[in-house]
Design an enzyme around this catalytic site. Sequence first.
Site, PDB file in Angstrom:
ATOM      1  N   GLU A   1       6.443  -6.660   7.723  1.00  0.00           N
ATOM      2  CA  GLU A   1       5.560  -6.027   8.666  1.00  0.00           C
ATOM      3  C   GLU A   1       6.586  -6.166  10.095  1.00  0.00           C
ATOM      4  O   GLU A   1       7.061  -5.162  10.837  1.00  0.00           O
ATOM      5  CB  GLU A   1       4.360  -6.442   8.859  1.00  0.00           C
ATOM      6  CG  GLU A   1       3.352  -5.754   7.973  1.00  0.00           C
ATOM      7  CD  GLU A   1       3.192  -6.649   6.725  1.00  0.00           C
ATOM      8  OE1 GLU A   1       2.344  -6.372   5.747  1.00  0.00           O
ATOM      9  OE2 GLU A   1       4.099  -7.378   6.473  1.00  0.00           O
TER      10      GLU A   1
ATOM     11  N   GLY B   1       1.356  -6.285   0.810  1.00  0.00           N
ATOM     12  CA  GLY B   1       0.224  -6.436   0.167  1.00  0.00           C
ATOM     13  C   GLY B   1       0.639  -6.741  -1.208  1.00  0.00           C
ATOM     14  O   GLY B   1      -0.504  -7.184  -1.962  1.00  0.00           O
TER      15      GLY B   1
ATOM     16  N   GLU C   1       0.434 -10.275  -1.511  1.00  0.00           N
ATOM     17  CA  GLU C   1      -0.740 -10.829  -1.319  1.00  0.00           C
ATOM     18  C   GLU C   1      -1.549 -10.770  -2.674  1.00  0.00           C
ATOM     19  O   GLU C   1      -2.340 -11.564  -3.218  1.00  0.00           O
ATOM     20  CB  GLU C   1      -1.718 -10.072  -0.279  1.00  0.00           C
ATOM     21  CG  GLU C   1      -3.093 -10.791  -0.096  1.00  0.00           C
ATOM     22  CD  GLU C   1      -3.887 -10.384   0.817  1.00  0.00           C
ATOM     23  OE1 GLU C   1      -4.886 -10.761   1.158  1.00  0.00           O
ATOM     24  OE2 GLU C   1      -3.337  -9.197   1.419  1.00  0.00           O
TER      25      GLU C   1
ATOM     26  N   ALA D   1       0.702  -1.207   0.149  1.00  0.00           N
ATOM     27  CA  ALA D   1       0.019  -0.199  -0.053  1.00  0.00           C
ATOM     28  C   ALA D   1       0.662   1.070   0.038  1.00  0.00           C
ATOM     29  O   ALA D   1       1.801   1.342   0.721  1.00  0.00           O
ATOM     30  CB  ALA D   1      -0.950   0.058   1.238  1.00  0.00           C
TER      31      ALA D   1
END
Length: 255
Positions: free
Chosen positions: A129, A106, A109, A63
């Site tokens: 993360e 992300g 993902e 993101a």
Amino acid sequence: MSIGFIKDGHVARVTLDNPKALNAISPAMDDALLAAWTEIDADPDIWVAVLDATPGKAFCAGADVSGGTDRDGRMALGGGLTGVGGPRYVLRKPLIAAVHGYVIGGGFELAMCADVIVAADDAQFFIPEVKAGIIGESGILHRAVRRLPHHVAMGMILTGDRLPATKAEQYGLVNEVVPVDELAAAADRWAGKIMACAPLAVQAAKDAALRGLDMSLEQALGTRYERIEAYAGTKDQLEGLAAFAEKRKPEWTGR
């Protein structure tokens, strides 16, 4: 900073285009992706989608929050395709992801949402993360432990270690690893293989396979799948039968 979206015959090409931020997905890109997935599913002449990114260091860094995350509703990477922070969107058409460089958070993902993943040999997958001391939406964690061997996924999740493309191929995360300059051609080759099959049958098969994952084997075997049943009597089903009988190559219409 948005996405590229073009129709090339029966192929929809979606390109992440935010190179200054390592192709990270901004809220505007997120909205554009949702519009692209919706159009792809609505157009009967689109048989397969290919997702790639502007060349550079990364396929996608997750993101892009450099401009903040304020928007109507919660941000959902990939227009909800990944289920991160928003409604989950399951693309009906087959999706090929062509990834290179860093495939981060992300972005990792988003790649895992594809049905086929082709990776450049410089690709590195990771979930950073915990190394940064943050943890947010957990969609990537749930997908990683389903796509990779348990201990491999947990090692990545708990340490932030990177998984190179060659290892990802060994673990079955990606379908093929190719040199960077052959990535686009490899994705097109996979698209061609899919388009050689009956489009509606492909879509019905994808639907049944994914729906069955949420069931026990016994339940999956005993379930009737609407899209498989709806395929009966279509022009493509009749064309497949005729082509087999006449010993010729079928000519699909997606109807």
